[in-house]
Design a protein around this motif. Structure first.
Motif, PDB file in Angstrom:
ATOM      1  N   ALA A 147       0.819  -1.204   0.000  1.00  0.00           N
ATOM      2  CA  ALA A 147       0.000   0.000   0.000  1.00  0.00           C
ATOM      3  C   ALA A 147       0.853   1.255   0.000  1.00  0.00           C
ATOM      4  CB  ALA A 147      -0.914  -0.009   1.221  1.00  0.00           C
ATOM      5  N   LEU A 148       0.335   2.278  -0.661  1.00  0.00           N
ATOM      6  CA  LEU A 148       0.935   3.604  -0.656  1.00  0.00           C
ATOM      7  C   LEU A 148       0.072   4.491   0.224  1.00  0.00           C
ATOM      8  CD1 LEU A 148       1.610   3.915  -4.486  1.00  0.00           C
ATOM      9  CD2 LEU A 148       3.231   3.198  -2.724  1.00  0.00           C
ATOM     10  N   ARG A 149       0.675   5.101   1.242  1.00  0.00           N
ATOM     11  CA  ARG A 149      -0.068   6.016   2.109  1.00  0.00           C
ATOM     12  C   ARG A 149       0.545   7.407   2.121  1.00  0.00           C
ATOM     13  NH1 ARG A 149      -0.676   1.660   6.243  1.00  0.00           N
ATOM     14  NH2 ARG A 149      -2.590   0.560   5.705  1.00  0.00           N
ATOM     15  N   ALA A 150       1.858   7.492   1.919  1.00  0.00           N
ATOM     16  CA  ALA A 150       2.526   8.791   1.925  1.00  0.00           C
ATOM     17  C   ALA A 150       2.270   9.526   0.617  1.00  0.00           C
ATOM     18  CB  ALA A 150       4.027   8.602   2.127  1.00  0.00           C
ATOM     19  N   THR A 151       2.174  10.843   0.697  1.00  0.00           N
ATOM     20  CA  THR A 151       2.026  11.657  -0.496  1.00  0.00           C
ATOM     21  C   THR A 151       3.267  11.514  -1.382  1.00  0.00           C
ATOM     22  OG1 THR A 151       0.801  13.254   0.832  1.00  0.00           O
ATOM     23  CG2 THR A 151       1.570  13.990  -1.330  1.00  0.00           C
ATOM     24  N   PRO A 152       3.106  11.258  -2.681  1.00  0.00           N
ATOM     25  CA  PRO A 152       4.278  11.248  -3.557  1.00  0.00           C
ATOM     26  C   PRO A 152       4.990  12.596  -3.534  1.00  0.00           C
ATOM     27  CG  PRO A 152       2.348  10.307  -4.663  1.00  0.00           C
ATOM     28  CD  PRO A 152       1.852  10.930  -3.397  1.00  0.00           C
ATOM     29  N   VAL A 153       6.285  12.575  -3.805  1.00  0.00           N
ATOM     30  CA  VAL A 153       7.120  13.783  -3.809  1.00  0.00           C
ATOM     31  C   VAL A 153       7.687  13.958  -5.211  1.00  0.00           C
ATOM     32  CG1 VAL A 153       9.172  14.879  -2.833  1.00  0.00           C
ATOM     33  CG2 VAL A 153       7.699  13.475  -1.375  1.00  0.00           C
ATOM     34  N   VAL A 154       7.665  15.180  -5.713  1.00  0.00           N
ATOM     35  CA  VAL A 154       8.160  15.461  -7.061  1.00  0.00           C
ATOM     36  C   VAL A 154       9.266  16.502  -6.993  1.00  0.00           C
ATOM     37  CG1 VAL A 154       7.588  16.273  -9.371  1.00  0.00           C
ATOM     38  CG2 VAL A 154       5.921  14.916  -8.088  1.00  0.00           C
ATOM     39  N   ALA A 155      10.393  16.204  -7.644  1.00  0.00           N
ATOM     40  CA  ALA A 155      11.504  17.144  -7.729  1.00  0.00           C
ATOM     41  C   ALA A 155      12.266  16.879  -9.020  1.00  0.00           C
ATOM     42  CB  ALA A 155      12.440  16.997  -6.528  1.00  0.00           C
ATOM     43  N   ASP A 156      12.642  17.934  -9.721  1.00  0.00           N
ATOM     44  CA  ASP A 156      13.408  17.834 -10.968  1.00  0.00           C
ATOM     45  C   ASP A 156      12.749  16.877 -11.957  1.00  0.00           C
ATOM     46  OD1 ASP A 156      15.263  19.586  -9.910  1.00  0.00           O
ATOM     47  OD2 ASP A 156      16.583  18.005  -9.187  1.00  0.00           O
ATOM     48  N   GLY A 157      11.425  16.895 -11.989  1.00  0.00           N
ATOM     49  CA  GLY A 157      10.696  16.061 -12.935  1.00  0.00           C
ATOM     50  C   GLY A 157      10.571  14.603 -12.551  1.00  0.00           C
ATOM     51  N   ILE A 158      11.070  14.224 -11.391  1.00  0.00           N
ATOM     52  CA  ILE A 158      11.024  12.829 -10.938  1.00  0.00           C
ATOM     53  C   ILE A 158      10.054  12.718  -9.769  1.00  0.00           C
ATOM     54  CG2 ILE A 158      12.361  10.931  -9.924  1.00  0.00           C
ATOM     55  CD1 ILE A 158      14.816  12.068 -11.348  1.00  0.00           C
ATOM     56  N   LEU A 159       9.185  11.736  -9.846  1.00  0.00           N
ATOM     57  CA  LEU A 159       8.246  11.451  -8.761  1.00  0.00           C
ATOM     58  C   LEU A 159       8.777  10.285  -7.944  1.00  0.00           C
ATOM     59  CD1 LEU A 159       4.423  11.395  -8.741  1.00  0.00           C
ATOM     60  CD2 LEU A 159       5.611   9.298  -8.071  1.00  0.00           C
ATOM     61  N   VAL A 160       8.824  10.470  -6.622  1.00  0.00           N
ATOM     62  CA  VAL A 160       9.302   9.427  -5.713  1.00  0.00           C
ATOM     63  C   VAL A 160       8.203   9.121  -4.711  1.00  0.00           C
ATOM     64  CG1 VAL A 160      11.104   8.727  -4.095  1.00  0.00           C
ATOM     65  CG2 VAL A 160      11.652  10.332  -5.940  1.00  0.00           C
ATOM     66  N   VAL A 161       7.960   7.834  -4.474  1.00  0.00           N
ATOM     67  CA  VAL A 161       6.938   7.428  -3.522  1.00  0.00           C
ATOM     68  C   VAL A 161       7.478   6.294  -2.670  1.00  0.00           C
ATOM     69  CG1 VAL A 161       5.842   5.709  -5.039  1.00  0.00           C
ATOM     70  CG2 VAL A 161       4.456   6.902  -3.312  1.00  0.00           C
ATOM     71  N   GLN A 162       7.005   6.207  -1.428  1.00  0.00           N
ATOM     72  CA  GLN A 162       7.436   5.165  -0.497  1.00  0.00           C
ATOM     73  C   GLN A 162       6.227   4.373  -0.061  1.00  0.00           C
ATOM     74  OE1 GLN A 162       9.881   6.564   2.724  1.00  0.00           O
ATOM     75  NE2 GLN A 162       9.655   4.706   3.930  1.00  0.00           N
ATOM     76  N   ASP A 163       6.318   3.027  -0.096  1.00  0.00           N
ATOM     77  CA  ASP A 163       5.196   2.212   0.336  1.00  0.00           C
ATOM     78  C   ASP A 163       5.349   1.836   1.810  1.00  0.00           C
ATOM     79  OD1 ASP A 163       6.840  -0.075   0.560  1.00  0.00           O
ATOM     80  OD2 ASP A 163       6.235  -0.893  -1.380  1.00  0.00           O
ATOM     81  N   ILE A 164       4.347   1.150   2.354  1.00  0.00           N
ATOM     82  CA  ILE A 164       4.349   0.871   3.788  1.00  0.00           C
ATOM     83  C   ILE A 164       5.337  -0.214   4.171  1.00  0.00           C
ATOM     84  CG2 ILE A 164       1.967   1.646   4.060  1.00  0.00           C
ATOM     85  CD1 ILE A 164       1.163  -1.322   4.267  1.00  0.00           C
ATOM     86  N   ASP A 165       5.987  -0.830   3.181  1.00  0.00           N
ATOM     87  CA  ASP A 165       7.033  -1.815   3.461  1.00  0.00           C
ATOM     88  C   ASP A 165       8.421  -1.188   3.391  1.00  0.00           C
ATOM     89  OD1 ASP A 165       7.751  -4.471   4.161  1.00  0.00           O
ATOM     90  OD2 ASP A 165       8.353  -4.861   2.094  1.00  0.00           O
ATOM     91  N   GLY A 166       8.485   0.127   3.175  1.00  0.00           N
ATOM     92  CA  GLY A 166       9.757   0.820   3.146  1.00  0.00           C
ATOM     93  C   GLY A 166      10.425   0.872   1.790  1.00  0.00           C
ATOM     94  N   GLU A 167       9.739   0.439   0.713  1.00  0.00           N
ATOM     95  CA  GLU A 167      10.334   0.460  -0.616  1.00  0.00           C
ATOM     96  C   GLU A 167      10.056   1.792  -1.299  1.00  0.00           C
ATOM     97  OE1 GLU A 167      10.298  -1.923  -4.919  1.00  0.00           O
ATOM     98  OE2 GLU A 167       9.331  -2.795  -3.154  1.00  0.00           O
ATOM     99  N   LEU A 168      11.099   2.358  -1.893  1.00  0.00           N
ATOM    100  CA  LEU A 168      10.998   3.599  -2.660  1.00  0.00           C
ATOM    101  C   LEU A 168      10.980   3.274  -4.143  1.00  0.00           C
ATOM    102  CD1 LEU A 168      13.735   5.583  -0.738  1.00  0.00           C
ATOM    103  CD2 LEU A 168      11.311   6.095  -0.661  1.00  0.00           C
ATOM    104  N   SER A 169      10.149   4.017  -4.893  1.00  0.00           N
ATOM    105  CA  SER A 169      10.107   3.874  -6.332  1.00  0.00           C
ATOM    106  C   SER A 169      10.119   5.272  -6.955  1.00  0.00           C
ATOM    107  CB  SER A 169       8.840   3.134  -6.787  1.00  0.00           C
ATOM    108  OG  SER A 169       8.763   1.841  -6.199  1.00  0.00           O
ATOM    109  N   ALA A 170      10.871   5.415  -8.053  1.00  0.00           N
ATOM    110  CA  ALA A 170      11.000   6.709  -8.726  1.00  0.00           C
ATOM    111  C   ALA A 170      10.524   6.584 -10.156  1.00  0.00           C
ATOM    112  CB  ALA A 170      12.438   7.201  -8.663  1.00  0.00           C
TER     113      ALA A 170
END
Length: 399
Positions: free
Chosen positions: A371-394
């Motif tokens: 599950a994704l609960r945190a708001t995605p973050v965008v910087a320099d045209g890249i979106l980064v999101v963290q899931d509840i298992d601690g995995e980051l995806s860009a």
């Protein structure tokens, strides 16, 4: 089943009663209790099924990384922060990590024995984060070396804000504490009463020129003097009205968003307001809103309602320009702006890109499988999101 928002008792991480816990944790946003425990209305509480879309945008995942054991069912909405070309992220168990924004390569890792429940804040050469036990640690942003520790009286599930020579920490009991950024010495604190029942979660304070803006669990936004914590104004985004404590929940749980001299904030009660930041005077009020942060684009303000309809509001006056109801009950994150699109994540790990002009689906991608609960973050045209298992995806938008 939808798993947020989760209500909390002030100063505690648990729910006051089992019945309320079930009601909010699993089924928030439903307008009726009919069918909650079985029966003909069960389909009304199920997450909307995803249907095929015609993609009008190209999205590609460019890297993924692991920050450690994530928040699970903690309800902290633990997410990353981006500063100076680095992504800083933490996990409840796993310490704090710095990754290169472009490549995802690890720059440094800081191991910690603490349960780091909030997301990190970054700025002025520091990375700061709080724990479930009220610890605050400040690290050197360049190396990850610990610079100081401090303590507050309650758990911290919001990212600290850093600026003007201080680290501002919002704890779960409604208190904001300011620490000296160089030494960790406490400079001031401010208390705001927390209702008996409120939505589980809160977000970082927001800095403006000489101001600190705080969203409160009673449906208000407060402006404080950043130098000494002196209250400057309070503005109600939504009223605590209703027959029961559940009905009166009006939390402003997402960080307000400051653009020039306008502050945007939204409430779990379903209202969004644009405020003149220096004076606290309302500029417009919309009857659409939700518990998370607003996303502000050049002409549109995007909000996710408790029932998970996404709305695009006219930035000038607050009227609804479009709505996207096809993600109902999918436990959506607050939205982020990525190019010409609003992006929300859901309980099954999917990200959805919506056209800012129409609200129509433009693209979809999956970030891991949790599950994704945190708001995605965008910087320099890249979106980064963290899931509840601690995995980051860009992710990056294609041409």
């Amino acid at each position: 089943m939808k798993s947020a928002p989760t209500p909390r008792v002030p100063g505690a991480t648990l729910i006051r009663t089992g019945a309320i816990a079930l009601c909010i944790a699993s089924l928030a946003g439903c307008s009726t209790i009919k069918g909650w425990f079985g029966g003909k209305d069960d389909k009304n509480t199920e997450p909307a099924k995803l249907t095929d879309i015609i993609s009008t945008a190209t999205v590609s995942e460019i890297w993924s990384a692991d920050a450690g054991k994530g928040e699970g069912l903690l309800g902290a909405r633990q997410g990353p922060v981006v500063a100076d070309g680095r992504v800083y992220a933490a996990a409840v168990e796993g310490g704090v990590h710095a990754f290169d924004l472009q490549t995802g390569q690890t720059v440094w890792s800081h191991e910690s024995e603490l349960q780091l429940s909030g997301g990190p804040g970054a700025g002025d050469g520091l990375v700061a984060i709080g724990s479930l036990d009220g610890d605050v640690i400040a690290l050197d942003a360049a190396t990850g070396a610990e610079k100081w520790r401090a303590k507050v009286g309650n758990e911290i599930i919001a990212a600290p804000a850093i600026g003007m020579g201080m680290v501002f920490v919002r704890s779960n009991d409604g208190r904001v504490t300011a620490f000296d950024a160089a030494s960790g010495e406490r400079r001031w604190f401010w208390n705001h009463e927390v209702p008996t029942l409120s939505v589980r979660g809160n977000d970082a304070p927001v800095l403006g020129p000489g101001f600190l803006f705080v969203g409160n669990d009673d449906g208000t936004v407060s402006a404080l003097s950043a130098q000494d914590g002196r209250p400057l104004w309070d503005q109600a985004i939504a009223q605590q009205e209703g027959r029961t404590e559940l009905d009166r929940m009006a939390d402003v749980d997402g960080s307000p968003v400051l653009e020039d001299t306008t502050l945007y904030a939204t409430s779990f009660k379903g209202q969004t307001m644009a405020i003149n930041a220096p004076t606290g005077q309302p500029m417009w009020l919309s009857e659409n809103g939700g518990p998370g942060q607003v996303a502000v684009a050049p002409s549109v303000v995007v909000v996710t309602e408790p029932g998970d309809t996404v709305f695009g509001l006219d930035k000038a006056g607050g009227s609804a320009l479009w709505q996207q109801p096809a993600l109902a009950r999918r436990n959506l994150t607050a939205p982020a702006i990525h190019g010409s699109y609003a992006v929300v994540g859901d309980y099954d790990g999917y990200l959805h890109w919506l056209d800012l002009g129409t609200g129509e689906f433009a693209a979809r991608a999956r970030a891991g499988g949790d599950a994704l609960r945190a708001t995605p973050v965008v910087a320099d045209g890249i979106l980064v999101v963290q899931d509840i298992d601690g995995e980051l995806s860009a992710f990056r938008l294609g041409q």
